[in-house]
Design a protein around this motif. Structure first.
Motif, mmCIF file in Angstrom:
data_model
loop_
_atom_site.group_PDB
_atom_site.id
_atom_site.type_symbol
_atom_site.label_atom_id
_atom_site.label_comp_id
_atom_site.label_asym_id
_atom_site.label_seq_id
_atom_site.Cartn_x
_atom_site.Cartn_y
_atom_site.Cartn_z
ATOM 1 N N SER A 74 -3.844 -10.471 4.704
ATOM 2 C CA SER A 74 -4.465 -10.568 6.018
ATOM 3 C C SER A 74 -5.727 -11.408 5.894
ATOM 4 O O SER A 74 -6.489 -11.266 4.934
ATOM 5 C CB SER A 74 -4.806 -9.177 6.558
ATOM 6 N N PHE A 75 -5.936 -12.288 6.872
ATOM 7 C CA PHE A 75 -7.073 -13.201 6.816
ATOM 8 C C PHE A 75 -8.187 -12.784 7.760
ATOM 9 O O PHE A 75 -9.159 -13.516 7.933
ATOM 10 C CB PHE A 75 -6.601 -14.619 7.156
ATOM 11 N N ASN A 76 -8.045 -11.634 8.399
ATOM 12 C CA ASN A 76 -9.090 -11.144 9.286
ATOM 13 C C ASN A 76 -9.049 -9.612 9.274
ATOM 14 O O ASN A 76 -8.100 -9.006 8.784
ATOM 15 C CB ASN A 76 -8.917 -11.683 10.706
ATOM 16 N N ARG A 77 -10.085 -9.010 9.832
ATOM 17 C CA ARG A 77 -10.226 -7.550 9.762
ATOM 18 C C ARG A 77 -9.232 -6.818 10.650
ATOM 19 O O ARG A 77 -9.037 -5.606 10.497
ATOM 20 C CB ARG A 77 -11.657 -7.165 10.186
ATOM 21 N N TRP A 78 -8.588 -7.522 11.569
ATOM 22 C CA TRP A 78 -7.768 -6.850 12.576
ATOM 23 C C TRP A 78 -6.281 -6.942 12.291
ATOM 24 O O TRP A 78 -5.463 -6.573 13.131
ATOM 25 C CB TRP A 78 -8.086 -7.423 13.961
ATOM 26 N N ASN A 79 -5.907 -7.461 11.137
ATOM 27 C CA ASN A 79 -4.501 -7.555 10.738
ATOM 28 C C ASN A 79 -3.668 -8.345 11.755
ATOM 29 O O ASN A 79 -2.552 -7.948 12.111
ATOM 30 C CB ASN A 79 -3.893 -6.151 10.553
ATOM 31 N N LEU A 80 -4.197 -9.480 12.184
ATOM 32 C CA LEU A 80 -3.482 -10.369 13.094
ATOM 33 C C LEU A 80 -3.213 -11.700 12.394
ATOM 34 O O LEU A 80 -4.022 -12.147 11.578
ATOM 35 C CB LEU A 80 -4.302 -10.618 14.361
ATOM 36 N N ALA A 81 -2.065 -12.319 12.707
ATOM 37 C CA ALA A 81 -1.674 -13.594 12.103
ATOM 38 C C ALA A 81 -1.683 -13.488 10.573
ATOM 39 O O ALA A 81 -2.330 -14.260 9.873
ATOM 40 C CB ALA A 81 -2.584 -14.723 12.581
ATOM 41 N N ASN A 82 -0.951 -12.521 10.062
ATOM 42 C CA ASN A 82 -0.930 -12.254 8.622
ATOM 43 C C ASN A 82 0.076 -13.146 7.896
ATOM 44 O O ASN A 82 0.908 -13.813 8.502
ATOM 45 C CB ASN A 82 -0.549 -10.785 8.377
ATOM 46 N N ALA A 83 -0.009 -13.111 6.556
ATOM 47 C CA ALA A 83 0.985 -13.750 5.696
ATOM 48 C C ALA A 83 1.908 -12.666 5.153
ATOM 49 O O ALA A 83 1.448 -11.592 4.756
ATOM 50 C CB ALA A 83 0.299 -14.489 4.548
ATOM 51 N N TYR A 84 3.204 -12.963 5.127
ATOM 52 C CA TYR A 84 4.180 -11.968 4.698
ATOM 53 C C TYR A 84 5.038 -12.523 3.567
ATOM 54 O O TYR A 84 5.041 -13.708 3.286
ATOM 55 C CB TYR A 84 5.069 -11.549 5.879
ATOM 56 N N GLY A 85 5.788 -11.622 2.942
ATOM 57 C CA GLY A 85 6.686 -12.016 1.863
ATOM 58 C C GLY A 85 6.947 -10.828 0.963
ATOM 59 O O GLY A 85 6.198 -9.850 0.969
ATOM 60 N N ALA A 86 8.035 -10.909 0.205
ATOM 61 C CA ALA A 86 8.386 -9.794 -0.671
ATOM 62 C C ALA A 86 9.293 -10.278 -1.790
ATOM 63 O O ALA A 86 10.052 -11.225 -1.626
ATOM 64 C CB ALA A 86 9.087 -8.690 0.127
ATOM 65 N N PHE A 87 9.188 -9.609 -2.936
ATOM 66 C CA PHE A 87 10.087 -9.796 -4.074
ATOM 67 C C PHE A 87 10.137 -11.255 -4.536
ATOM 68 O O PHE A 87 11.207 -11.848 -4.663
ATOM 69 C CB PHE A 87 11.493 -9.275 -3.757
ATOM 70 N N GLY A 88 8.936 -11.807 -4.799
ATOM 71 C CA GLY A 88 8.892 -13.123 -5.412
ATOM 72 C C GLY A 88 9.508 -13.134 -6.796
ATOM 73 O O GLY A 88 9.999 -14.159 -7.259
ATOM 74 N N THR A 89 9.473 -11.996 -7.461
ATOM 75 C CA THR A 89 10.173 -11.818 -8.741
ATOM 76 C C THR A 89 10.997 -10.542 -8.656
ATOM 77 O O THR A 89 10.690 -9.638 -7.876
ATOM 78 C CB THR A 89 9.188 -11.711 -9.925
ATOM 79 N N VAL A 90 12.047 -10.488 -9.445
ATOM 80 C CA VAL A 90 12.927 -9.323 -9.484
ATOM 81 C C VAL A 90 12.911 -8.761 -10.899
ATOM 82 O O VAL A 90 13.122 -9.495 -11.873
ATOM 83 C CB VAL A 90 14.365 -9.711 -9.078
#
Length: 484
Positions: A332-348
């Motif tokens: 999150s780039f701000n205190r309000w959790n808006l316009a966040n960056a997402y993603g999961a499992f870059g490695t397994v």
């Protein structure tokens, strides 16, 4: 699309509002059942201590994200009241009742559950450090501005939902391409069904599918997350072209995303991540509205346009992050959790190591009979088929999966072992099985095992779902006297 009014997306709005509200209900229920034992006044990580630290200095206060408990002293009873209130409001929205009134009524309801849940996430520490927490918060904020049945949804807000879906899917795809080699050589899903944090009832069957199928899974994942997300913006072409073709392209993109997410629902337990993605995908599904076009009232147009401008300002960093060499995941780039960056499992992970907690009533740990504690979701008993848990979130079980991946034992886990020695009832209620039925053990220890799914032949012979081999005793037998 029709200028400022997304007249073809009334059905999409219905799914978004009711679906997101239903997920908030699940999130508040999960918190009601688990927060006090994990983070309450006598929890494994005590939220009151975090709040006391935040009050100790201005710098500490700035580090804490917005929470109701900065102004109202935290108590477990107030946490329960917040959860029950949040569940009640969420249920009303899921039933569609506030949407029958003017647009400010569902707006206030959504903003209430959004800030109420953010108040929890902000003090949830590692137990709330998951990407789907930020996703739920951002979705709830945007849903507040979808309006009511009095008018069509605003084009700006529907497009912001597409932007959220794009960041969610494309960000996850880029994380994988930049991550472990297994995503590039198409072997990631040869391991993932077995080593994922919390397998589901069908995970073993998925794992035992042929290797060529797992390679196709990875290819399908890359298509769904790297190519298809660009098509979610196709309905914007309806501003210049006849609606039918852009809407069809958007619906096809949504169908691909929904299909891949349903496969993940069938083969694993990822809290409400997959359900939220499916709900967000419906934002792209437009149904031609015919001649009943509708208009936005000027005050509501001003409000929704202001939200759009806010997002334009906030979206610079997440946009750059998508194409950055060192892409951030679930940031999150701000205190309000808006316009966040997402993603999961870059490695397994290639193998599954589990921490098994055992206790004994015997006085001599060297010659004791040890009994395992059973967790609700994570593997333990080799004969037990993994349960279906999602969209409910078992926070303790998820963090137990992360423990073997670290280089040290987390402090909360040491407190957890003390709670086992005390036979602490709130903590024991987080488990599926207490082998001592509420009686305090004399000693506990932690043993590590490597788990793998039983082959078809092994399953026929033994009836076991898992095969495990013991590795080492990670925590030697310890008693309350030793802790003192």
């Amino acid at each position: 699309m029709d200028g400022f009014a997304a007249v073809d997306f009334a059905f999409a709005r219905e799914v978004l509002q009711r679906g997101i509200a239903a997920l908030y209900l699940v999130a508040f229920l999960s918190t009601l059942n688990q927060f006090r034992a994990l983070l309450g006044e006598h929890g494994l990580l005590r939220a009151p201590e975090l709040l006391a630290w935040a009050r100790s200095s201005d710098r500490a206060a700035r580090a804490l994200r917005p929470t109701l408990f900065r102004w109202i002293r935290y108590t477990d009873r107030r946490l329960v009241a917040l959860c029950i209130g949040g569940m009640a409001v969420s249920a009303l929205i899921a039933a569609g009742l506030p949407q029958l009134g003017p647009p400010w009524l569902p707006m206030l309801c959504f903003l209430a559950i959004w800030f109420g849940y953010m108040s929890i996430v902000s003090i949830g520490q590692t137990f709330y450090g998951f990407g789907w927490e930020m996703l739920l918060l951002e979705s709830g904020f945007l849903a507040a501005f979808l309006g009511s049945h009095d008018q069509p949804p605003a084009t700006a807000i529907i497009v912001l939902f597409w932007w959220l879906l794009f960041r969610l899917e494309f960000g996850a795809g880029m994380i994988k391409i930049r991550g472990g080699r297994e995503w590039r050589d198409l072997t990631a899903l040869t391991y993932h069904h077995e080593t994922q944090p919390m397998p589901g009832p069908l995970s073993r069957l998925a794992h035992l599918l042929p290797r060529w199928f797992h390679r196709l899974e990875v290819v399908g994942n890359h298509i769904a997350q790297l190519a298809v997300p660009w098509l979610v913006f196709a309905p914007l072409l309806g501003l210049w072209l006849p609606d039918a073709i852009p809407l069809l392209i958007g619906a096809c993109a949504a169908a691909v995303i929904i299909a891949t997410q349903l496969w993940l629902v069938l083969t694993g337990n990822f809290a409400w991540l997959n359900a939220a993605t499916i709900i967000l995908a419906f934002s792209v599904v437009g149904i031609p509205a015919g001649d009943d076009r509708g208009e936005l009232p000027l005050p509501w147009l001003v409000v929704t346009s202001a939200v759009a401008v806010l997002y334009v300002v906030l979206s610079g960093q997440p946009l750059r992050n998508l194409f950055a060499h060192r892409q951030l995941m679930n940031a999150s780039f701000n205190r309000w959790n808006l316009a966040n960056a997402y993603g999961a499992f870059g490695t397994v992970t290639k193998e599954r190591i589990e921490f098994v907690v055992e206790g004994t009533l015997d006085a001599n740990p060297e010659h004791a009979q040890w009994h395992e504690y059973g967790f609700r979701g994570k593997p333990g008993d080799v004969r037990r088929r993994p349960p279906q848990v999602a969209p409910y979130h078992l926070r303790l079980d998820w963090l137990m999966w992360f423990l073997p991946l670290g280089h040290r034992i987390d402090d909360w886990f040491l407190v957890f072992l003390v709670r086992m020695l005390e036979a602490d009832r709130p903590t024991l209620r987080l488990l599926a099985r207490d082998p001592f039925h509420g009686q305090p053990p004399r000693f506990v220890r932690v043993v590590t095992y490597r788990y793998r799914f039983a082959s078809r032949a092994e399953k026929r012979e033994s009836g076991d779902v898992w095969v495990r081999d013991r590795r080492r005793t990670l925590v030697q037998p310890v008693s309350l006297h030793d802790v003192a």
